[in-house]
Scaffold this motif. Structure first.
Motif, PDB file in Angstrom:
ATOM      1  N   ARG A  29      -1.550  12.856  10.246  1.00 20.71           N
ATOM      2  CA  ARG A  29      -0.250  12.771   9.486  1.00 20.71           C
ATOM      3  C   ARG A  29       0.939  12.688  10.230  1.00 20.71           C
ATOM      4  O   ARG A  29       1.700  13.704  10.560  1.00 20.71           O
ATOM      5  N   MET A  45       0.800  -1.091   0.084  1.00 16.68           N
ATOM      6  CA  MET A  45      -0.025  -0.064   0.058  1.00 16.68           C
ATOM      7  C   MET A  45       0.681   1.307   0.049  1.00 16.68           C
ATOM      8  O   MET A  45       1.743   1.284   0.820  1.00 16.68           O
ATOM      9  N   GLY A  46       0.543   2.217  -1.015  1.00 14.45           N
ATOM     10  CA  GLY A  46       1.423   3.349  -0.859  1.00 14.45           C
ATOM     11  C   GLY A  46       1.145   4.632   0.011  1.00 14.45           C
ATOM     12  O   GLY A  46      -0.086   4.280   0.457  1.00 14.45           O
ATOM     13  N   TYR A  47       1.905   5.315   0.256  1.00 17.42           N
ATOM     14  CA  TYR A  47       1.786   6.422   1.149  1.00 17.42           C
ATOM     15  C   TYR A  47       2.217   7.969   0.597  1.00 17.42           C
ATOM     16  O   TYR A  47       3.199   7.854  -0.164  1.00 17.42           O
ATOM     17  N   SER A  48       1.218   8.649   0.370  1.00 19.84           N
ATOM     18  CA  SER A  48       1.484   9.970  -0.195  1.00 19.84           C
ATOM     19  C   SER A  48       1.589  10.994   0.952  1.00 19.84           C
ATOM     20  O   SER A  48       1.000  11.145   1.614  1.00 19.84           O
ATOM     21  N   LEU A  49       2.773  11.669   0.663  1.00 19.08           N
ATOM     22  CA  LEU A  49       3.522  12.605   1.735  1.00 19.08           C
ATOM     23  C   LEU A  49       2.328  13.853   1.489  1.00 19.08           C
ATOM     24  O   LEU A  49       2.164  14.307   0.342  1.00 19.08           O
ATOM     25  N   GLU A  64       4.770  13.006   8.555  1.00 19.62           N
ATOM     26  CA  GLU A  64       5.163  14.412   8.371  1.00 19.62           C
ATOM     27  C   GLU A  64       5.384  15.112   9.778  1.00 19.62           C
ATOM     28  O   GLU A  64       6.266  16.050   9.590  1.00 19.62           O
TER      29      GLU A  64
END
Length: 222
Positions: A186, A1-5, A189
């Motif tokens: 988040r 599963m991808g993770y978008s910053l 981040e």
């Protein structure tokens, strides 16, 4: 599963991060001044005081250096109210940090005092100076110059340990980070940004201490 910053939330969080950083700076400023002062008194008392005082300082140093800072903080904030002593979270944090730092810097300052040749004290006494004058004007400045790098490192360590006081709701940098990640979801981040802030604070504080030490104590401070 991808993770978008996603750092889009950062614009609205700058104020909270700045307030947290300011509180961290306040904590370490108070702790540095009070802890260093207590450590000088403690190191002097451990070497020149009466036997009972020497033993009391030794017990204090051993207790603080051999127990976790978090336990010390909880004892002050949650334990003392049991005997009627209630402290504001900020005051409890400052007290715990000061007592913790002083226990470590007593040993650091003591090593510096031991490094000053005994003959200098004897010569100053022979010239008619009082023992207190000898300590303040001759022995202590030389001792501080010797131990200043170690003292600087201890101050940096104490600043990083200030993150623990978020556990009693002191609104320093780590506390603000916890609140931000809980609102934004988040975590990566948030803690990445706060890590960078701690890095900047550490580097800036070290440079400030080194430059200040050079002006106050002369060459040889690094």
């Amino acid at each position: 599963m991808g993770y978008s910053l996603d750092f889009g939330w950062l614009a609205d969080a700058i104020g909270a991060i700045a307030r947290g950083a300011a509180m961290t700076i306040l904590l370490i400023a108070v702790t540095t001044l009070a802890g260093t002062f207590l450590s000088i008194l403690g190191a002097a008392g451990r070497r020149n005081g009466p036997l009972l005082l020497k033993r009391a300082i030794g017990v204090y140093v051993e207790i603080i250096r051999n127990t976790p800072f978090l336990v010390q903080l909880f004892f002050i904030f949650f334990g003392l109210p049991s005997i009627g002593v209630r402290l504001d979270p900020l005051l409890a944090a400052m007290l715990a940090m000061t007592l913790n730092m002083a226990a470590y810097t007593i040993e650091i300052v003591g090593a510096g005092l031991d490094a000053v040749p005994r003959g200098q004290t004897e010569a100053a006494l022979a010239l008619g100076l009082r023992l207190r004058q000898v300590f303040v004007k001759i022995v202590l400045p030389q001792a501080l110059k010797v131990i200043y790098p170690a003292l600087t490192s201890q101050i940096i360590i104490m600043m990083l340990e200030s993150a623990v006081v978020s556990q009693i709701a002191v609104r320093e940098l780590t506390y603000e980070a916890d609140m931000l990640q809980a609102r934004t979801f988040r975590a990566f981040e948030t803690y990445f940004v706060v890590t960078m802030v701690y890095l900047v604070l550490s580097v800036g504080l070290r440079r400030l201490l080194v430059s200040g030490g050079r002006r106050a104590l002369g060459a040889g401070v690094s």
